[in-house]
Design a protein around this motif. Structure first.
Motif, PDB file in Angstrom:
ATOM      1  N   ASN A   7      -0.071  -5.830  -6.452  1.00  0.00           N
ATOM      2  CA  ASN A   7      -1.341  -5.143  -6.624  1.00  0.00           C
ATOM      3  C   ASN A   7      -1.666  -4.397  -5.347  1.00  0.00           C
ATOM      4  O   ASN A   7      -1.692  -4.984  -4.275  1.00  0.00           O
ATOM      5  N   VAL A   8      -1.901  -3.126  -5.488  1.00  0.00           N
ATOM      6  CA  VAL A   8      -2.300  -2.302  -4.348  1.00  0.00           C
ATOM      7  C   VAL A   8      -3.770  -1.980  -4.526  1.00  0.00           C
ATOM      8  O   VAL A   8      -4.188  -1.520  -5.581  1.00  0.00           O
ATOM      9  N   ILE A   9      -4.554  -2.250  -3.488  1.00  0.00           N
ATOM     10  CA  ILE A   9      -6.001  -2.035  -3.554  1.00  0.00           C
ATOM     11  C   ILE A   9      -6.401  -1.012  -2.506  1.00  0.00           C
ATOM     12  O   ILE A   9      -6.049  -1.137  -1.330  1.00  0.00           O
ATOM     13  N   SER A  30     -11.278  -1.283   5.332  1.00  0.00           N
ATOM     14  CA  SER A  30     -10.796  -2.605   5.743  1.00  0.00           C
ATOM     15  C   SER A  30     -10.617  -3.580   4.578  1.00  0.00           C
ATOM     16  O   SER A  30      -9.942  -4.598   4.739  1.00  0.00           O
ATOM     17  N   ARG A  31     -11.198  -3.282   3.419  1.00  0.00           N
ATOM     18  CA  ARG A  31     -11.028  -4.174   2.266  1.00  0.00           C
ATOM     19  C   ARG A  31      -9.856  -3.721   1.390  1.00  0.00           C
ATOM     20  O   ARG A  31      -9.693  -4.194   0.276  1.00  0.00           O
ATOM     21  N   SER A  32      -9.046  -2.823   1.906  1.00  0.00           N
ATOM     22  CA  SER A  32      -7.879  -2.330   1.177  1.00  0.00           C
ATOM     23  C   SER A  32      -6.667  -3.207   1.475  1.00  0.00           C
ATOM     24  O   SER A  32      -6.684  -4.013   2.406  1.00  0.00           O
ATOM     25  N   SER A  33      -5.612  -3.018   0.681  1.00  0.00           N
ATOM     26  CA  SER A  33      -4.365  -3.756   0.912  1.00  0.00           C
ATOM     27  C   SER A  33      -3.827  -3.436   2.298  1.00  0.00           C
ATOM     28  O   SER A  33      -3.923  -2.305   2.774  1.00  0.00           O
ATOM     29  N   MET A  34      -3.266  -4.459   2.952  1.00  0.00           N
ATOM     30  CA  MET A  34      -2.673  -4.301   4.278  1.00  0.00           C
ATOM     31  C   MET A  34      -1.343  -5.039   4.294  1.00  0.00           C
ATOM     32  O   MET A  34      -1.110  -5.931   3.489  1.00  0.00           O
ATOM     33  N   GLY A  35      -0.501  -4.668   5.234  1.00  0.00           N
ATOM     34  CA  GLY A  35       0.775  -5.357   5.378  1.00  0.00           C
ATOM     35  C   GLY A  35       1.831  -4.439   5.947  1.00  0.00           C
ATOM     36  O   GLY A  35       1.606  -3.236   6.118  1.00  0.00           O
ATOM     37  N   PRO A  36       3.007  -4.983   6.244  1.00  0.00           N
ATOM     38  CA  PRO A  36       4.052  -4.192   6.905  1.00  0.00           C
ATOM     39  C   PRO A  36       4.603  -3.068   6.023  1.00  0.00           C
ATOM     40  O   PRO A  36       5.097  -2.074   6.547  1.00  0.00           O
ATOM     41  N   ASN A  37       4.497  -3.181   4.710  1.00  0.00           N
ATOM     42  CA  ASN A  37       5.040  -2.152   3.821  1.00  0.00           C
ATOM     43  C   ASN A  37       3.951  -1.272   3.215  1.00  0.00           C
ATOM     44  O   ASN A  37       4.213  -0.503   2.301  1.00  0.00           O
ATOM     45  N   ILE A  38       2.742  -1.410   3.718  1.00  0.00           N
ATOM     46  CA  ILE A  38       1.603  -0.668   3.173  1.00  0.00           C
ATOM     47  C   ILE A  38       1.257   0.479   4.115  1.00  0.00           C
ATOM     48  O   ILE A  38       1.164   0.294   5.328  1.00  0.00           O
ATOM     49  N   THR A  39       1.051   1.674   3.543  1.00  0.00           N
ATOM     50  CA  THR A  39       0.600   2.819   4.342  1.00  0.00           C
ATOM     51  C   THR A  39      -0.734   3.304   3.796  1.00  0.00           C
ATOM     52  O   THR A  39      -1.049   3.120   2.619  1.00  0.00           O
ATOM     53  N   ALA A  40      -1.499   3.922   4.669  1.00  0.00           N
ATOM     54  CA  ALA A  40      -2.801   4.471   4.300  1.00  0.00           C
ATOM     55  C   ALA A  40      -2.824   5.945   4.673  1.00  0.00           C
ATOM     56  O   ALA A  40      -2.276   6.349   5.702  1.00  0.00           O
ATOM     57  N   GLN A  41      -3.478   6.748   3.840  1.00  0.00           N
ATOM     58  CA  GLN A  41      -3.615   8.182   4.116  1.00  0.00           C
ATOM     59  C   GLN A  41      -5.008   8.622   3.692  1.00  0.00           C
ATOM     60  O   GLN A  41      -5.467   8.282   2.598  1.00  0.00           O
ATOM     61  N   GLY A  52      -7.736  10.563  12.296  1.00  0.00           N
ATOM     62  CA  GLY A  52      -7.212   9.216  12.134  1.00  0.00           C
ATOM     63  C   GLY A  52      -6.603   9.042  10.761  1.00  0.00           C
ATOM     64  O   GLY A  52      -6.735   7.992  10.140  1.00  0.00           O
ATOM     65  N   THR A  53      -5.951  10.082  10.250  1.00  0.00           N
ATOM     66  CA  THR A  53      -5.488  10.065   8.869  1.00  0.00           C
ATOM     67  C   THR A  53      -4.155   9.367   8.673  1.00  0.00           C
ATOM     68  O   THR A  53      -3.854   8.908   7.595  1.00  0.00           O
ATOM     69  N   GLU A  54      -3.327   9.279   9.667  1.00  0.00           N
ATOM     70  CA  GLU A  54      -1.962   8.779   9.488  1.00  0.00           C
ATOM     71  C   GLU A  54      -1.898   7.274   9.621  1.00  0.00           C
ATOM     72  O   GLU A  54      -2.023   6.728  10.704  1.00  0.00           O
ATOM     73  N   ASN A  55      -1.738   6.598   8.487  1.00  0.00           N
ATOM     74  CA  ASN A  55      -1.543   5.162   8.415  1.00  0.00           C
ATOM     75  C   ASN A  55      -2.659   4.367   9.102  1.00  0.00           C
ATOM     76  O   ASN A  55      -2.414   3.385   9.783  1.00  0.00           O
ATOM     77  N   GLN A  56      -3.884   4.812   8.901  1.00  0.00           N
ATOM     78  CA  GLN A  56      -5.053   4.135   9.466  1.00  0.00           C
ATOM     79  C   GLN A  56      -5.989   3.733   8.330  1.00  0.00           C
ATOM     80  O   GLN A  56      -6.242   4.524   7.429  1.00  0.00           O
ATOM     81  N   LEU A  57      -6.488   2.520   8.375  1.00  0.00           N
ATOM     82  CA  LEU A  57      -7.471   2.111   7.380  1.00  0.00           C
ATOM     83  C   LEU A  57      -8.833   2.721   7.667  1.00  0.00           C
ATOM     84  O   LEU A  57      -9.645   2.875   6.768  1.00  0.00           O
ATOM     85  N   ASP A  58      -9.110   3.058   8.924  1.00  0.00           N
ATOM     86  CA  ASP A  58     -10.359   3.709   9.297  1.00  0.00           C
ATOM     87  C   ASP A  58     -10.071   5.143   9.693  1.00  0.00           C
ATOM     88  O   ASP A  58      -9.010   5.459  10.238  1.00  0.00           O
ATOM     89  N   ALA A  59     -11.012   6.016   9.415  1.00  0.00           N
ATOM     90  CA  ALA A  59     -10.910   7.425   9.785  1.00  0.00           C
ATOM     91  C   ALA A  59     -12.300   7.914  10.163  1.00  0.00           C
ATOM     92  O   ALA A  59     -13.300   7.224   9.906  1.00  0.00           O
ATOM     93  N   GLU A  60     -12.374   9.086  10.778  1.00  0.00           N
ATOM     94  CA  GLU A  60     -13.658   9.670  11.143  1.00  0.00           C
ATOM     95  C   GLU A  60     -13.840  10.984  10.403  1.00  0.00           C
ATOM     96  O   GLU A  60     -12.966  11.845  10.430  1.00  0.00           O
ATOM     97  N   ALA A  61     -14.997  11.128   9.753  1.00  0.00           N
ATOM     98  CA  ALA A  61     -15.350  12.360   9.055  1.00  0.00           C
ATOM     99  C   ALA A  61     -16.336  13.130   9.911  1.00  0.00           C
ATOM    100  O   ALA A  61     -17.275  12.552  10.459  1.00  0.00           O
TER     101      ALA A  61
END
Length: 186
Positions: A7-9, A30-41, A52-61
């Motif tokens: 499950n990916v959240i 921060s409430r999204s899926s995390m782990g060594p094989n998980i990427t964020a965009q 902060g778009t590349e593989n970061q759970l937090d970003a700035e708008a």
């Protein structure tokens, strides 16, 4: 047989408000899926700029827009997306001119007068300028400074909590300094 999809959240967090001061808004996943094989965009729609778009759970708008967070499991190629809306601060101070007396032989000073609403009471600064661009009062809390010169005045009202400002110009102080004429007959 084992299901490796998992499950990916993606949870981009609650909608945010971008204040008028220009400070970036932190988008939190921060409430999204995390782990060594998980990427964020993170991406922004409608001209939304995000850092902060590349593989970061937090970003700035830094601009109002809809932002999309995509979480991908690199092993299973499963992904999930969520959006967060960054709205502009709509709480600009509302500034209306108030009644201003006329300068005359008996009234040599009048108070500049405004009514301010859509603020949080004391979270307001006020700066007055005369028609030459000079400060009327060096104190930024005087809502009704006294003036003795006719002319056009301008006020800038700032909500110090949000950084939003509103300017009201064309505030007129008029003068009737005509001296009475006396007729002596006889």
């Amino acid at each position: 047989v084992t299901d490796s999809r998992g499950n990916v959240i993606a949870d981009a967090g609650a909608d945010r408000v971008l204040n008028c001061s220009g400070d970036p808004v932190v988008l939190g996943g921060s409430r999204s899926s995390m782990g060594p094989n998980i990427t964020a965009q993170w991406t922004g729609e409608g001209g939304g700029l995000v850092s902060g778009t590349e593989n970061q759970l937090d970003a700035e708008a830094v601009s109002p827009a809809t932002y999309i967070m995509t979480i991908t499991d690199q092993v299973s190629a499963c992904f999930a997306t969520d959006t967060v809306v960054v709205n502009p601060d709509e709480n600009l101070p509302v500034v209306n001119p108030g009644f201003i007396d006329q300068l005359d032989c008996n009234t040599t000073e009048v108070a500049l007068n405004i009514q301010v609403s859509n603020t949080n009471g004391n979270d307001v600064s006020v700066i007055w300028f005369n028609q030459n661009g000079r400060l009327v009062s060096p104190n930024d809390t005087v809502f009704a400074p006294m003036v003795s010169e006719p002319g056009t005045y301008e006020v800038i009202v700032t909500n110090t909590e949000s950084g939003c400002s509103r300017t009201l110009g064309g505030i007129e102080v008029t003068s009737n300094m005509d001296e009475p004429t006396a007729n002596i007959e006889g």
